[in-house]
Design an enzyme around this catalytic site. Sequence first.
Site, short mmCIF file in Angstrom:
data_model
loop_
_atom_site.label_atom_id
_atom_site.label_comp_id
_atom_site.label_asym_id
_atom_site.label_seq_id
_atom_site.Cartn_x
_atom_site.Cartn_y
_atom_site.Cartn_z
N ASP A 173 0.79 -1.22 0.00
CA ASP A 173 0.00 0.00 0.00
C ASP A 173 0.83 1.29 0.00
OD1 ASP A 173 0.98 -0.26 2.56
OD2 ASP A 173 -0.91 0.16 3.55
N HIS A 174 2.00 1.27 -0.64
CA HIS A 174 2.80 2.49 -0.75
C HIS A 174 3.14 2.75 -2.22
CE1 HIS A 174 3.51 3.11 3.53
NE2 HIS A 174 3.64 1.79 3.63
N VAL A 175 3.09 4.01 -2.59
CA VAL A 175 3.56 4.41 -3.92
C VAL A 175 5.08 4.48 -3.83
CG1 VAL A 175 3.56 6.24 -5.65
CG2 VAL A 175 1.45 5.68 -4.42
#
Length: 182
Positions: free
Chosen positions: A83-85
């Site tokens: 869930d991280h760019v």
Amino acid sequence: MKLKVFFNGIRNSVRKFRCFYWAKRYGLKNIGINVLLSSNVDIDKNTILRDYVFIGPGCIIGAGVEIDKYTMLGPGVKIIGNDHVYNNCSLPIIFSGRPAQKNTYIGRDVWIGANSVVMRGISIGDGAIIGAGSVVTKHVESYSISCGVPAKHIKNRFNFENKNTQFKIISQSNNISGNYCE
């Protein structure tokens, strides 16, 4: 015989109380019957736990997770991440934001071994087994056994005939009784 019926009644009352207690303690909004949560569990309040789910000690379950009936999570299982760019070269990862959150679905009669990690957005099919210490990065087929880092299909849990029999059993609308985690 009367004594056995008496103790079964007490056992069922205790189980109902425990489900009520965990729902209040963790703020869970969707919890089935006879759910067992062990100590030191970190679970999102919107997690959906269907009937007869067992969550082992030290598990971490993030947002957007549904765990279906008869499923067991061993100690230290984590359903998190992804869930991280990380591909924005103009900012450090910590400032790059998060993509749209994906839901995670764990099917009926699944067993996830101790200290496994299931990445967010993954689906694990009915009857699957995940070996201890695995990292699940892709969808897992129903009735398969997967393990490793990353988790890979090792073999099928049942042959075709037994798979159909087992599917009929876990698909029943009424619950199955037996020696539940005892």
